[in-house]
Design a protein around this motif. Structure first.
Motif, PDB file in Angstrom:
ATOM      1  N   ALA A   1       0.828  -1.206   0.000  1.00 23.23           N
ATOM      2  CA  ALA A   1       0.000   0.000   0.000  1.00 23.23           C
ATOM      3  C   ALA A   1       0.867   1.261   0.000  1.00 23.23           C
ATOM      4  O   ALA A   1       0.527   2.253  -0.651  1.00 23.23           O
ATOM      5  CB  ALA A   1      -0.931  -0.006   1.215  1.00 23.23           C
ATOM      6  N   GLY A   2       1.992   1.217   0.722  1.00 27.98           N
ATOM      7  CA  GLY A   2       2.894   2.367   0.743  1.00 27.98           C
ATOM      8  C   GLY A   2       3.505   2.638  -0.622  1.00 27.98           C
ATOM      9  O   GLY A   2       3.685   3.803  -1.008  1.00 27.98           O
ATOM     10  N   ILE A   3       3.829   1.589  -1.360  1.00 33.55           N
ATOM     11  CA  ILE A   3       4.370   1.763  -2.712  1.00 33.55           C
ATOM     12  C   ILE A   3       3.314   2.342  -3.646  1.00 33.55           C
ATOM     13  O   ILE A   3       3.570   3.270  -4.410  1.00 33.55           O
ATOM     14  CB  ILE A   3       4.892   0.416  -3.250  1.00 33.55           C
ATOM     15  N   LEU A   4       2.111   1.818  -3.558  1.00 36.48           N
ATOM     16  CA  LEU A   4       1.041   2.281  -4.443  1.00 36.48           C
ATOM     17  C   LEU A   4       0.591   3.699  -4.128  1.00 36.48           C
ATOM     18  O   LEU A   4       0.030   4.381  -4.991  1.00 36.48           O
ATOM     19  CB  LEU A   4      -0.153   1.335  -4.358  1.00 36.48           C
ATOM     20  N   ALA A   5       0.832   4.147  -2.905  1.00 37.57           N
ATOM     21  CA  ALA A   5       0.401   5.490  -2.512  1.00 37.57           C
ATOM     22  C   ALA A   5       1.073   6.565  -3.363  1.00 37.57           C
ATOM     23  O   ALA A   5       0.515   7.644  -3.566  1.00 37.57           O
ATOM     24  CB  ALA A   5       0.690   5.728  -1.030  1.00 37.57           C
ATOM     25  N   GLY A   6       2.273   6.290  -3.862  1.00 42.49           N
ATOM     26  CA  GLY A   6       2.980   7.272  -4.684  1.00 42.49           C
ATOM     27  C   GLY A   6       2.751   7.094  -6.172  1.00 42.49           C
ATOM     28  O   GLY A   6       3.400   7.765  -6.979  1.00 42.49           O
ATOM     29  N   GLU A   7       1.826   6.226  -6.549  1.00 38.11           N
ATOM     30  CA  GLU A   7       1.589   5.939  -7.967  1.00 38.11           C
ATOM     31  C   GLU A   7       0.717   7.003  -8.610  1.00 38.11           C
ATOM     32  O   GLU A   7      -0.347   7.334  -8.097  1.00 38.11           O
ATOM     33  CB  GLU A   7       0.929   4.561  -8.103  1.00 38.11           C
ATOM     34  N   GLU A   8       1.167   7.547  -9.738  1.00 32.65           N
ATOM     35  CA  GLU A   8       0.416   8.573 -10.454  1.00 32.65           C
ATOM     36  C   GLU A   8      -0.320   8.015 -11.659  1.00 32.65           C
ATOM     37  O   GLU A   8      -1.260   8.635 -12.153  1.00 32.65           O
ATOM     38  CB  GLU A   8       1.359   9.688 -10.912  1.00 32.65           C
ATOM     39  N   GLN A   9       0.090   6.859 -12.157  1.00 31.19           N
ATOM     40  CA  GLN A   9      -0.531   6.272 -13.341  1.00 31.19           C
ATOM     41  C   GLN A   9      -1.782   5.482 -12.952  1.00 31.19           C
ATOM     42  O   GLN A   9      -1.939   5.068 -11.800  1.00 31.19           O
ATOM     43  CB  GLN A   9       0.459   5.328 -14.032  1.00 31.19           C
ATOM     44  N   PRO A  10      -2.693   5.237 -13.907  1.00 28.10           N
ATOM     45  CA  PRO A  10      -3.779   4.277 -13.661  1.00 28.10           C
ATOM     46  C   PRO A  10      -3.168   2.949 -13.229  1.00 28.10           C
ATOM     47  O   PRO A  10      -2.201   2.478 -13.825  1.00 28.10           O
ATOM     48  CB  PRO A  10      -4.480   4.168 -15.016  1.00 28.10           C
ATOM     49  N   THR A  11      -3.741   2.342 -12.184  1.00 23.27           N
ATOM     50  CA  THR A  11      -3.087   1.207 -11.531  1.00 23.27           C
ATOM     51  C   THR A  11      -4.019   0.017 -11.410  1.00 23.27           C
ATOM     52  O   THR A  11      -5.197   0.167 -11.102  1.00 23.27           O
ATOM     53  CB  THR A  11      -2.606   1.622 -10.124  1.00 23.27           C
ATOM     54  N   ILE A  12      -3.458  -1.173 -11.651  1.00 22.49           N
ATOM     55  CA  ILE A  12      -4.165  -2.435 -11.429  1.00 22.49           C
ATOM     56  C   ILE A  12      -3.292  -3.302 -10.542  1.00 22.49           C
ATOM     57  O   ILE A  12      -2.090  -3.442 -10.788  1.00 22.49           O
ATOM     58  CB  ILE A  12      -4.443  -3.167 -12.754  1.00 22.49           C
ATOM     59  N   LEU A  13      -3.894  -3.878  -9.505  1.00 24.25           N
ATOM     60  CA  LEU A  13      -3.186  -4.792  -8.604  1.00 24.25           C
ATOM     61  C   LEU A  13      -3.952  -6.104  -8.553  1.00 24.25           C
ATOM     62  O   LEU A  13      -5.170  -6.120  -8.367  1.00 24.25           O
ATOM     63  CB  LEU A  13      -3.082  -4.204  -7.191  1.00 24.25           C
ATOM     64  N   GLY A  14      -3.251  -7.200  -8.716  1.00 21.88           N
ATOM     65  CA  GLY A  14      -3.882  -8.506  -8.614  1.00 21.88           C
ATOM     66  C   GLY A  14      -2.950  -9.495  -7.957  1.00 21.88           C
ATOM     67  O   GLY A  14      -1.767  -9.234  -7.780  1.00 21.88           O
TER      68      GLY A  14
END
Length: 332
Positions: free
Chosen positions: A233-246
């Motif tokens: 979650a900490g890594i994804l918090a800085g994501e600016e692009q459209p994101t998919i996690l699976g």
């Protein structure tokens, strides 16, 4: 001059003109075989100065200033019509329908060809695979990532979590879209835990980059699994692009493990799920596909596998058009 002489001269003239025409045709054919801009003649032609008559005051022509051919003169490239860049940009900004599959293959112990067939039957655009072997003795030393990529006609990226001699074990991302870049973040580990990671890949989708993440969280140590989820979650918090996690989260949606992730991303199942939702060996839903709120899930299903102890999770998304002209931002 007699009529016979006139006829003879006419025949001779026709013959001469025929020879000249044949030579011209041969010369043109020779020139067609040469690169553009190269003279077909065997010897260079001398520079020619052309006198251009200019009108005088009394209207008669008089010699003008000599015009010399411009050195290196080439054809001018036509200027693109106004607004063509905006038109191309709008074309790239169209929304795109994307089918995502997350699948714990159980190392393909049930038969790698059957696993490939079960993936192919879903006609996916992006595939997130867990429990993938590469050059591992227990699965015949096969490069499973290369096998799946070739069998499905997709690009592939591998992320090793465990290395034993020449054998590797981890996760893989397959894509029909161009893989711009890819990498791995190691996740927290402790005594008794198996090394785990967060795999990522940047994909070119509809003229913009979509960031796709794939993971397989700890299965036995609850506290460690929760720590890994918080790290993701900490890594994804800085994501600016459209994101998919699976991936295989080894936890259900109502647990502290999934809390930090669902605070940022939208679980596709409550929005668009249909049919039985169980994915894990015990029938609980522990395999997920979630995404940025801007990505709209249109459908979600859990499809049981004949060769794996996990179901295949299938989600159809609409990736919206970019608000700006495409730019690529790669993670260092």
């Amino acid at each position: 001059m007699t009529r016979r002489e006139q006829l003879g001269r006419a025949v001779l003239l026709v013959l001469v003109l025929g020879v000249i025409a044949a030579l011209v045709v041969v010369d043109r054919r020779r020139g067609a075989d040469l690169p553009e801009g190269i003279d077909a003649g065997a010897t260079p032609t001398p520079s020619v100065t052309i006198e251009t008559p200019l009108p005088s005051a009394d209207g008669t022509a008089k010699p003008g200033r000599p015009e010399k051919p411009r050195a290196g003169a080439t054809e001018e490239i036509p200027t693109p019509p106004p607004g063509i860049e905006a038109i191309a940009c709008r074309k790239l900004q169209e929304s795109v329908d994307v089918r995502v599959v997350s699948f714990n293959t159980h190392r393909s112990f049930g038969g790698i060809a059957t696993v490939a067939q079960e993936i192919r039957a879903l006609d996916p655009d992006i595939v997130l695979l867990q429990e993938i072997d590469r050059f591992h003795g227990r699965t015949g030393g096969i490069d499973q990532v290369a096998y799946f990529a070739e069998a499905l006609g997709m690009e592939g990226a591998f992320s090793p979590n465990v290395v034993q001699g020449n054998g590797q074990y981890g996760t893989a991302i397959l894509s029909r879209f161009e893989i711009i870049d890819s990498g791995r973040f190691p996740l927290p580990n402790s005594a008794g835990g198996e090394p785990r990671g967060l795999q990522w890949a940047g994909l070119e989708v509809g003229g913009q980059e979509v960031r796709v993440y794939n993971t397989h969280l700890q299965n036995k140590l609850v506290g460690l699994r929760e720590a890994q989820a918080r790290h993701v979650a900490g890594i994804l918090a800085g994501e600016e692009q459209p994101t998919i996690l699976g991936g295989d989260m080894n936890a259900t949606a109502n647990t502290p493990t999934l809390g930090p992730l669902l605070a940022q991303l939208v679980d596709a199942w409550p929005v668009a799920g249909s049919g039985p939702e169980g994915t894990g060996p015990n029938g609980s839903r522990i395999d997920f596909v979630m995404a940025s709120p801007t990505l709209e899930p249109r459908g979600a299903q859990a499809m049981r596998s004949s060769v794996s102890d996990h179901a295949r999770v299938v989600v159809d998304y609409v990736v919206p058009a970019s608000t700006d002209c495409p730019t690529r931002k790669r993670r260092a």
